[in-house]
Each structure stands twice: as structure tokens, then as C-alpha cells.
Design a protein around this motif. Sequence first.
Motif, PDB file in Angstrom:
ATOM      1  N   SER A 162       0.827  -1.198  -0.071  1.00 25.28           N
ATOM      2  CA  SER A 162      -0.326   0.258  -0.173  1.00 25.28           C
ATOM      3  C   SER A 162       0.701   1.358   0.218  1.00 25.28           C
ATOM      4  O   SER A 162       0.256   1.787  -0.824  1.00 25.28           O
ATOM      5  N   LEU A 163       1.596   1.070   0.654  1.00 23.22           N
ATOM      6  CA  LEU A 163       2.583   1.953   0.619  1.00 23.22           C
ATOM      7  C   LEU A 163       3.896   2.864  -0.705  1.00 23.22           C
ATOM      8  O   LEU A 163       3.743   3.269  -1.030  1.00 23.22           O
TER       9      LEU A 163
ATOM     10  N   ASP B 284       1.411   6.438   6.163  1.00 24.86           N
ATOM     11  CA  ASP B 284       1.733   6.045   7.215  1.00 24.86           C
ATOM     12  C   ASP B 284       2.320   4.953   7.470  1.00 24.86           C
ATOM     13  O   ASP B 284       1.825   3.592   7.278  1.00 24.86           O
ATOM     14  N   ASP B 285       3.804   4.478   7.874  1.00 23.88           N
ATOM     15  CA  ASP B 285       4.901   3.121   8.264  1.00 23.88           C
ATOM     16  C   ASP B 285       4.931   2.807   8.863  1.00 23.88           C
ATOM     17  O   ASP B 285       5.390   2.402   9.485  1.00 23.88           O
ATOM     18  N   ARG B 286       4.365   3.628  10.602  1.00 22.88           N
ATOM     19  CA  ARG B 286       3.610   3.267  11.455  1.00 22.88           C
ATOM     20  C   ARG B 286       2.947   1.734  11.554  1.00 22.88           C
ATOM     21  O   ARG B 286       3.748   0.638  12.381  1.00 22.88           O
ATOM     22  N   ALA B 287       2.219   1.251  10.917  1.00 26.42           N
ATOM     23  CA  ALA B 287       1.584   0.382  10.661  1.00 26.42           C
ATOM     24  C   ALA B 287       2.644  -1.453  10.310  1.00 26.42           C
ATOM     25  O   ALA B 287       3.144  -2.340  10.956  1.00 26.42           O
ATOM     26  N   LEU B 288       3.865  -0.322   9.714  1.00 19.78           N
ATOM     27  CA  LEU B 288       4.970  -2.142   9.473  1.00 19.78           C
ATOM     28  C   LEU B 288       5.766  -2.432  10.392  1.00 19.78           C
ATOM     29  O   LEU B 288       5.578  -3.559  10.930  1.00 19.78           O
ATOM     30  N   SER B 289       5.604  -1.270  11.292  1.00 24.90           N
ATOM     31  CA  SER B 289       6.148  -1.648  13.007  1.00 24.90           C
ATOM     32  C   SER B 289       5.396  -2.605  13.643  1.00 24.90           C
ATOM     33  O   SER B 289       5.714  -2.887  14.078  1.00 24.90           O
ATOM     34  N   GLN B 290       4.251  -1.880  13.749  1.00 28.42           N
ATOM     35  CA  GLN B 290       3.713  -2.299  14.388  1.00 28.42           C
ATOM     36  C   GLN B 290       3.415  -3.976  13.907  1.00 28.42           C
ATOM     37  O   GLN B 290       3.209  -5.095  15.024  1.00 28.42           O
TER      38      GLN B 290
ATOM     39  N   PHE C 152      14.119   1.096   3.032  1.00 25.51           N
ATOM     40  CA  PHE C 152      12.526   1.337   1.905  1.00 25.51           C
ATOM     41  C   PHE C 152      12.001   2.622   2.852  1.00 25.51           C
ATOM     42  O   PHE C 152      12.137   3.614   1.761  1.00 25.51           O
ATOM     43  N   ARG C 153      12.009   2.717   4.549  1.00 19.21           N
ATOM     44  CA  ARG C 153      11.908   4.245   5.136  1.00 19.21           C
ATOM     45  C   ARG C 153      12.331   5.162   4.181  1.00 19.21           C
ATOM     46  O   ARG C 153      11.643   6.495   4.092  1.00 19.21           O
ATOM     47  N   ARG C 154      14.290   5.057   4.167  1.00 23.48           N
ATOM     48  CA  ARG C 154      14.869   6.204   3.618  1.00 23.48           C
ATOM     49  C   ARG C 154      14.394   7.043   2.141  1.00 23.48           C
ATOM     50  O   ARG C 154      14.231   8.091   1.461  1.00 23.48           O
ATOM     51  N   THR C 155      14.333   5.590   1.235  1.00 17.87           N
ATOM     52  CA  THR C 155      13.958   5.664  -0.401  1.00 17.87           C
ATOM     53  C   THR C 155      12.746   6.890  -0.131  1.00 17.87           C
ATOM     54  O   THR C 155      12.579   7.214  -0.854  1.00 17.87           O
TER      55      THR C 155
END
Length: 1002
Positions: free
Chosen positions: A60-61, A68-74, A122-125
Amino acid sequence: MALPRAWYLRVGAVVAMLLAGLTLTYLRADPAPASAHMAFLCQLLSVREADAGFDAQLLSLQAGRTVDDRALSQFAAQAAQQVQRMAALPEVVPAADRPALQQALGALRTALDAKVAGLPDFRRTHLGLAQAQAGLPSAAADLLQATENTPLQGAARRYVLGFLPGSGSSDEGEADAAAEALRTAAQSDPALAPAVRRLLTQGDSIHRLRSARDAAVDAVRRLDTTARIQDVQRRYEESWRRLDAEAHAWRIVLFGLAMLMAAYLSWAFLQWQRMQRQLAGAHGELQRRYQAQLAAEQRLKLHATAFENAYDGITLTDARGNIVDVNPAFCRITGYSRAEVIGRNPSMMQSGRHDRAFYTAMWKRILETGNWNGEIWNRNKYGEVYPELLSISAIRDSRGAVSNFVAVFADIRHLKAQEKQLARMAYYDALTGLPNRVLLADRLQHAVARARSRATVLAVCYMDLDNFKPVNDGHGHAAGDLALVQVARHLQAAVQPDDTVARTGGDEFVLLFERSDTEGCHRMLQQVVDAITLPLQVGSGSHTLTGSIGVTFFPQDDIEPEALLRHADQAMYRAKQAGGGRFHVFDAEDDRHARDVGHHAQRLRQAMRRGELVLYYQPKVDMRRGTVLGAEALIRWQHPERGLLPPGAFLPLLEDDALTIDLGEWVIEQALVQAGRWAEGGLRLPVSVNVASAQLQGADFMRKLGLALERHPAAADLLELEILETTSLDDVVKAARIIEQCHALGVHVSIDDFGTGYSSLTYLKRLPARTIKLDQSFVRELLEDSDNLVIAHGVIRLVHALDRKVIAEGVESEAHGRLLLQMGCDCAQGYGVARPMPAADLPDWVQIWQPPQAWRDCARVRWTDEVYPLLLAEVQARGHMQQLRHALQHGRRLSAGPTLPPLPELPELPELPDPTAAPTLSAADRLALTERLRQEHATVRQRSDAVGRALAQGLIDEARARSDALHAAHDELLAALSAMQFALAAPVVVRASPKAQVAVSA
């Protein structure tokens, strides 16, 4: 002759050994508990769901559907937590299978850790790509400002659209073609090369970062955690099957031993019978007694048959209460065999639900009257407590003494269950199991009486879930029901056991709880509000709801219980109007307001019927061209007692959606009538009408609009609709469909109050409205609030970049219009243009209106981005002066005076990028103008600092004495800024308009 004792010992020993073998075999044949097995499988399923959620969120990202990528960590943390819990394997796993299963779990944990390790790349790019995409509109706008070449502008727009979210391969192909066209234009026109290179560089960065992000996503997805999870499941299921097969083998052994024991017992029984026959032959006296009693047995045969075949249980005891005999129905009901109860007292089946006084009274009545009947609770052999309908009678001998007791009882569990089921259906909600309205009414009556007697506070709470409809619409009614069940559980967990949580229907709940004071009730209410916001499992994901709670306190609100519920309901609506997610306490003022609202709605309907409502019209103009674009229809109430009322005096109290729809339809009808009359007189002027959310979302809105246009064909192409931004964002797909249908009818649609909702590029792109109205909250304080200037400038550039038309509302003065023209907004509406006027006055106003001289001066030049820093400096200077003026006016002492912001970095005028800028000034004059601006700014700053120091020292009179010189310097600074702005502007040729012309919209 008696049987040998050795025979009994031998038979007993064999039976004991067989029983021991059966017991051991049964223990080995019993498989491991299924609960541990299912718990492990549930944990494995949680890991699978978390891993799937991780992959779905990552995709989805990547697709741009979420940011919002916080769900990945969750998801990763959830999966790791479950794997950690699974490390302690259940006892059902044999020791031989544990190492392989531990190894599979370790491989799964390693794969999950590798996925988490790939997230930073992934988050950096992804962050770099978002930043690059954010800079793309600015680079495109710079290129569009730098050239008037229409094909080149079109190529730039196609190039930018190729990078917008949702663009496909065809858009990328067009973007490549547009890039090639831009490179060709840059080679042919060196002046455009910097802007083109910046745009292409920004696009190349997006391509590169997008490829890097996709590579990072592929690297994470190549870690096949699904196969690891399947490997763990496969190994565990193989272990479980082996364990079950072993248990099955032992069950076969158990069956064999049971058959062996049955055969041995049969043989022993046959031996025993043979010996009995031998004994019978040796005991003739017993045979004679049997013959003598045969007649008596025949007489008792009928009684014995009835005893054995009775459906109700029968117990026969001696005078001491010890059981003498029971019938088969007794064994069926109690679970005890006849041999297990003979000689024992029925008290062994007592349930413990009745005290000693109950049994004392029962036996007293039996001994006095000879019988007793009633309901009693007993316990069967398996520990189950059950109700029975019992009748006990005393049997007396010839002397009148009690010799026996006979008890007849029936198991009435099914009757009790039916009674309980009927009571539950009558008093409890079928979905949530909570009390319904009937039981709630009863509990409310008792709660009021209890609070009155105890002198405590009873809180009556009426709760309605906020935004529950999207759950049903988006996930289905089954998911909505599941969400309601979870909400009910959360509410029950939040309150105390003695409190009441009831469901009255739909998504509405009622809570009753009693506390010592209102502070305790407030704490309890906050706990309830927090409990509602707990995550709910809806569909494949989680969902969070809020609730609006209305509460009234008894005895502070000392009225009937039904009125308490009504007051709580009214308070709930106040909580919902305040935004939801909170509680609101009822008071008498709220009640009065509700009655006033109802009376107001009734009075407004009367005004519609009596013709007291009228429409006033406020013109919308093009400040640059000096033309009238149209007029907005604004409702007024010609009140017979209060005079002419503006909409703010009566519309805010309108809470009836039906009345809102009727009022909106009336406005559209009257606007079409008036536009037709103007058209017949030669004035074809578009008229815009505001459409409320309730009216727009009505099922028959388009049908009624089409009928209104058919009734007024002369004005069918002159109607425009204005939809609030927040209304269009409620359902973007529906709003877009309605706008397209309006366009098909020839009705233009604009987005009103833009900037007050959740403004989004995606929504703006998907909505086909061509006109955006900048909300007046950003325009009215534009001259003195730099934040509003920045927002307005950004919105204007955004709308222009998307090829939309922007109209500014709230243009209150000539200065507002000048500033908007300098920022590129040509169309305006507000008191600075004209106040709303009756329909009869508008044609004459159109004939005589001309734009102010300041607007015409601004229209003669083309304003570039170099002017914007000077506009910001002008607004900052005005805001700074306004702060000082306010402090001087109120005589307020300041801890520290406001500081004038520094001038922006001024361009070197002799090296202006546009050689046509300020052609009438020589190089010396340009330098002199720059120096003048810096000197005036320094003078204002010096004098304002002096006034600020005086205010800080409390020298108000001295500060006021210095203010005249400060005002003069401030005026000189504004004049210098204006001169510099016009010096940086590029001249254009504008055809003069001797008088205002009416622009007919296409």
C-alpha cells in the motif's frame, strides 16, 4: 452350601488386575488436551495474519494508497511477539519432535528479523521520494511562470501529471514524450534552460528514488516468511498426527482389555449361576418360601410395573430416611445406579442452595401433614445442580407410626431453560446479550428509588456511536454486528458489576451507575469514553470508534425516569454537535435551547409559507479585466418584528435536515426565477447557490434539480452550485459523480470554503469542479497576518498548477484586491466589491461598476515570483505595526516589544532575470530604489524598537509621543515596498474597458 472363599479371591484378583490394566491403558489412550493444540495454531495464525498485514501495508505504501508507515513496525512487532510466545512449545509436542520444530521456529524468527532489518532502506528511499515529489509542483510552476509558450506549458503539465499518484504506464509514456519536448525547448531557448533542467532533474530524482524504493520493497518481499510459517505448521501438524495415532493404538488395546474383562466376568457369572443352582437344589426350604410368596408377588406385580416404568423418579426410604429402593427413572435423572444409593440418605444429593431452615420447615410439614410438595434444587452424580418438582409422602403402619417415606420427583430443567430463554428474549438484546428497553426501564425505576433512599448520585447516560454507518457500509452488516458486540464487551469491562449497560437499538446504548458524588460519575464517564475508543476487530483489520454520551444526574435532575432518559438523549446530541468522542452533561439551558430550536424550525417553515424569505445577490468580479462574472444568491429573512435578518441570525439554529433540504430547494427555485427575469431584460448573469450537505446527499437531489431546470429553460445554463469542501470530502466518489451529472445538465459546480477541510491534492484531482473558492477566513486578515498570506499564496499556486479557476471570498477592501492580484488571483467577491443587494438593484450596479484605480494599475503588469518576498515583507510590516498600535491603544505594558522582521534578500536590480522588468528605470534609479527601501526599513525598525522599549518600561505616554513619527516612517516603508514591487513586475498590454462588462460563463 456356600461358595468357596478362594473362588471369590481369585475372581477379585483377576478383576483388579484387569481394572488396573484398563486404567493405565485409558491414561495412555487419552490424547493431549485440544486447548493447547488450538492455542498454538491460533498463535501461528496470528503470525500469518501479521506477516500478511506487513506485506499488504508495504504494498500500500509502495502504491501510494497510504503514507503512514508506522503500521509496518506494529505488524512486525506483533509477529515477533507471537513467535516469541510460540518458542515455549505446548506439552502436546513429543520430545523427539521438539528440536525440529524449534529449528523451524528459529528460521521463521530469522526471516522476520531480516524483514525488519530491511525497513530502514525502504523508509529512507520512500521519504526521499515523497520529498522529491513535493518539490515537483514548485519546479513546474517556475517553468510555467517563465514562459507563455502554450505547447511548452502543456508539455510541462503532462510531465508533472506523469508523476502524480495513480498515474499509469500511458501517463509515464506521455511524461517521457513531454520530457523530450522540454529538452528540445531548453536547447532552443537558453533562457528556459535553468527552469527546464530543474524540472527534469526533479523528475529524474523521482525515477531514481522510486526504483530504489521498489528494489527495497522487492528485497523485503523476497524473504519468504510464508514458506517458513507453512514449514512450522507442517512440522507441528505431523507431530500432532503421530501423537493422535499413538493414542488411537492405545484405544484399540483398551478395547481389547475391556472385551477380555467382559468375557472373564461373563465366565465368572456363569460359574456363579451354576453354583447357585447347586445351592438352590440344596435349600428346599427357600423353595417352599418362594412358593408361599408367589401369590403376594402376583398382587404386587402391577405396583412393581408402575414403579419400574414411571417417567418420574421414585425414591422409597425407611423411617430413618435411608433409601430402600429407587426406580430406573431415578437412575436416569440423578445418574446414580440403584446399588450406589441403596442404604444411603437422600441428603447426599443436596445442592447447597437451600439452608438448614428450609429443610427443617419441609420435614416439619411432612411429619405434621403427611406430605410436602414444591420445587427443590439437587445435585446429580456428575456434580450438576438441577431443579426438580418434588412430592414427599409419609407411609404409616397399622399403629400410625411412620414406617417409610416415598418421594416422587420430576426433572424440570427443560422447563427452567425454556423459562430462562423466554425471559432472556423478553428482557435482553439478542445480539449483545445486554438488557433491552424493557429491562432497562425496570432497572431505572429501581436505581432511582435506591439513589433516593441512599442519598447517592445516579448517572443516566445515553450513548450513540460516532461514524458507525461507514463500518456497515464498508464492511457489511455482519462486521457491524461484530463491532457492536465488541463495544458492548468494552463497556461492560469499563463499569462495575452492579452498574447497568443496556442496548436500546442500533448503535445506541444506555448506562446506569450509582456513585457517592458527581466527581465519581465524571471519572466513570471518562473511563467509558476511553473504553469506546479501544480498537475493534472489523473484517481483516482493526477499526476505532468514538462515542457521544449525554448524561443527566439524579437527584440533581429530579424528574420521572422516562424524562431522565429524554434529557440524557438531548445531552447526547449536544456532545455529537461538539464533535463527538466526549460526554455532555444535561442542564436546563440545553433543554430550553432544544425547545427553541424546535420552535425556530417551525417558525422558519411559516416564514417560507408566508413569503418572508428573500434572496440578496453579491457580485463576483474579475478584478484584472474589470468584468462581472456572476452573483451569489444569499438568503435573508424579512422578519415582521426584527427586520431584515442575515443568515447568521437564523441558519445556525437549523438542525432539521428535512427543513434544510426544503430551504435549499426553495433557494434554487427562486434563483432560477430571478436569473430568468434578468435574462429576459438582456442581462445574462450566472447565479450561484450554496448547497447543504443534507440536500446534496439526498437520494432524489439530481431528479429535483433536473425538474427545476426544465421549469426554467431560459436560466438553465445560468445556474451554478457551490459545494462546501467538507461536504465533498465526506464521499469523494459520490461527490464526483454528482458534479459530473450537474455538468451534463449544464450546471457548473465550484468548491466553496476551500482550505477549511482536509484539503488534499488527490481529492482536488478527482473532483471535476473547475472553480475553487478560497475561504474568507484566509482573506480577511490577509493584510496583517503573514501565515494567511502564505496559505493563500500556496492555495492560489496549487489551483493554477492544476488548471483550476480560483475566486477569493471576503475581499473587504481595495488593498485586499491589490494583494490578491499581485499573487495571481484575479477573481474576487466581498464587501470590497459590493455588499449583497436586492435583485432589483443588481442590473444598475453592473452598468456602473468599475474596478478601483489600484486594481487597474496592478492589471497593467505581470507579477512574477520575485515579487512574493516583498509582499510577505509588506504584510509582516503591517502586522508589526498592528501589534504596536494595539499595545498603544490599550496602554498595555509589554515585557518585550515586537520586533520588525528583516527584509528578504533583494535581487540585484541591474541583473534582473527578466530584461523587460521596470524598463522606465535606469540602473542608477534601480539602485536608488533598493537603497531607499533598505533605509526606510531601517528607520521603521529603529523607531519601532524605541516605542517597544518605552512600552517595556511602562512609559506609555512616551511611546505614544513617538508613535506619530513611527506611523510616518511606516507609510514611507509601504510606499517604498510598493515601488519596488512595481519595479520587479513585467509590463503587459491590457485592453481598456470603458465600463464593466458582464462575462457569460462558457
